[in-house]
Design a protein around this motif. Structure first.
Motif, short mmCIF file in Angstrom:
data_model
loop_
_atom_site.label_atom_id
_atom_site.label_comp_id
_atom_site.label_asym_id
_atom_site.label_seq_id
_atom_site.Cartn_x
_atom_site.Cartn_y
_atom_site.Cartn_z
N ASP A 32 37.59 27.89 53.26
CA ASP A 32 37.90 28.08 51.84
C ASP A 32 37.07 29.21 51.23
O ASP A 32 37.57 30.01 50.43
N GLU A 33 35.79 29.27 51.61
CA GLU A 33 34.91 30.31 51.09
C GLU A 33 35.36 31.69 51.57
O GLU A 33 35.39 32.65 50.80
N ALA A 34 35.73 31.79 52.84
CA ALA A 34 36.19 33.06 53.38
C ALA A 34 37.46 33.52 52.68
O ALA A 34 37.59 34.71 52.33
N LEU A 35 38.37 32.60 52.43
CA LEU A 35 39.62 32.96 51.76
C LEU A 35 39.38 33.34 50.30
O LEU A 35 40.03 34.25 49.77
N SER A 36 38.45 32.67 49.66
CA SER A 36 38.12 32.99 48.27
C SER A 36 37.54 34.39 48.17
O SER A 36 37.92 35.18 47.29
N GLN A 37 36.63 34.73 49.07
CA GLN A 37 36.02 36.05 49.05
C GLN A 37 37.02 37.13 49.46
O GLN A 37 37.00 38.25 48.93
N ILE A 41 38.10 40.46 47.23
CA ILE A 41 38.07 41.84 47.71
C ILE A 41 39.35 42.56 47.34
O ILE A 41 39.33 43.74 46.95
N HIS A 42 40.46 41.87 47.40
CA HIS A 42 41.72 42.51 47.03
C HIS A 42 41.74 42.83 45.54
O HIS A 42 42.33 43.84 45.12
N ARG A 130 33.43 55.88 50.98
CA ARG A 130 33.37 54.43 50.78
C ARG A 130 34.74 53.89 50.35
O ARG A 130 35.18 52.83 50.81
N GLU A 131 35.42 54.60 49.48
CA GLU A 131 36.74 54.16 49.01
C GLU A 131 37.76 54.19 50.14
O GLU A 131 38.63 53.32 50.22
N ARG A 132 37.65 55.17 51.01
CA ARG A 132 38.55 55.21 52.16
C ARG A 132 38.29 54.04 53.10
O ARG A 132 39.22 53.44 53.65
N ALA A 133 37.01 53.72 53.27
CA ALA A 133 36.66 52.58 54.12
C ALA A 133 37.17 51.28 53.50
O ALA A 133 37.64 50.38 54.21
N LEU A 134 37.08 51.18 52.17
CA LEU A 134 37.57 49.99 51.48
C LEU A 134 39.08 49.84 51.68
O LEU A 134 39.57 48.74 51.95
#
Length: 294
Positions: A32-37, A41-42, A130-134
């Motif tokens: 649940d924590e992984a899915l929340s994070q 990010i999106h 950084r934005e490209r990596a994101l």
């Protein structure tokens, strides 16, 4: 898909808890924590959300490692490799964040005359990278279908454990796996204490082994009867902080070397690398000193 993540299986007051039936209660909150994070990010990929996603995935990887003796070896290895892949996807952006933070927090103590202006401009010329990596991290996580992947892993592993003919007492199982992780940590600490100054991999191995011990103690905490674990956790958190700072600088140096062409000229790249190398020396001294004291 909903999972029962109540803690009653972990600290069962009626009868002896089993490792097999406890697995889902331990894993579900991490999923649940992984899915929340991942969702955060999106929406807004802050450095903290990226960091927390990596932590949740590393905890899942440690939990699957702990249950390794009870699971099919190949399937367990595949699951752990998947969590590492997802954590690395988030980590590529996080590595840029760390590099930018380190360069932004520069001090005059390590700058030669004329370098300060070059360093001041360095973060701005790296933000686009950084934005490209994101964008790449987001694409990887979306294509990985992380929600179905994690729920599927939880369901299939729980089914495998609950259908196994043998049952293992949770308390004994947890204590045995924590001891195994602690033994691995001691071996890596001993190796690192004898390593050459340039052997940063040995120090990094200590950090990884220490995190595994910490995660397992935190996960199995309610059933571990060794009161010494509180002291161990405090020591591990201190070690993790110190070795983590060393790893951040070491990784940033590698990332910067791979992307020196992003700077306006060679002087900027040299100034940034000089700064990070000085910090790495200082962080290594601190890590080695802590290793000797531990």
């Amino acid at each position: 898909m909903r999972h029962d993540d109540r803690p009653h299986d972990v600290a069962d007051s009626g009868g002896e808890a089993h490792a097999e039936s406890t697995f889902a209660a331990l894993a579900a909150p991490l999923v649940d924590e992984a899915l929340s994070q991942s969702a955060s990010i999106h929406a807004d990929a802050s450095p903290e959300s990226l960091h927390q996603l990596r932590v949740a995935l590393r905890r899942l990887r440690s939990l699957w490692w702990a249950y390794g003796p009870l699971l099919d070896r190949q399937e367990n290895a595949r699951q752990r490799a998947l969590y590492r892949f997802l954590a690395d996807a988030a980590g590529k952006t996080r590595d840029w964040d760390i590099l930018l933070e380190l360069l932004a927090s520069k001090t005059n103590e390590t700058s030669e005359p004329g370098e300060e202006g070059a360093l001041r401009a360095a973060p701005a010329c790296l933000r686009e990278a950084r934005e490209r990596a994101l964008a790449a991290s987001r694409e990887t996580l979306i294509n990985a279908d992380i929600r179905n992947v994690l729920h599927g892993a939880l369901a299939s592993t729980s089914k495998e454990l609950n259908s196994a003919p043998e049952r293992h007492a949770l308390q004994k199982f947890a204590a045995k796996r924590v001891r195994a992780a602690e033994k691995s940590l001691r071996k890596r600490m001993d190796k690192a204490s004898r390593a050459k100054p340039a052997d940063y991999d040995a120090l990094h191995d200590v950090r990884k082994a220490g995190k595994k011990v910490r995660y397992l103690i935190e996960l199995f905490g309610p059933v571990l009867d060794d009161v010494g674990h509180d002291h161990t956790l405090k020591r591990l958190k201190k070690l993790q902080q110190c070795f983590g700072e060393l790893n951040d600088v070491t990784a940033s140096i590698a990332l910067l070397r791979e992307n020196t062409g992003l700077f306006a000229d060679e002087a900027e790249a040299r100034a940034a690398l000089a700064l990070l190398k000085e910090r790495r020396k200082a962080r290594r001294r601190e890590a080695v000193q802590l290793l000797r004291e531990t």
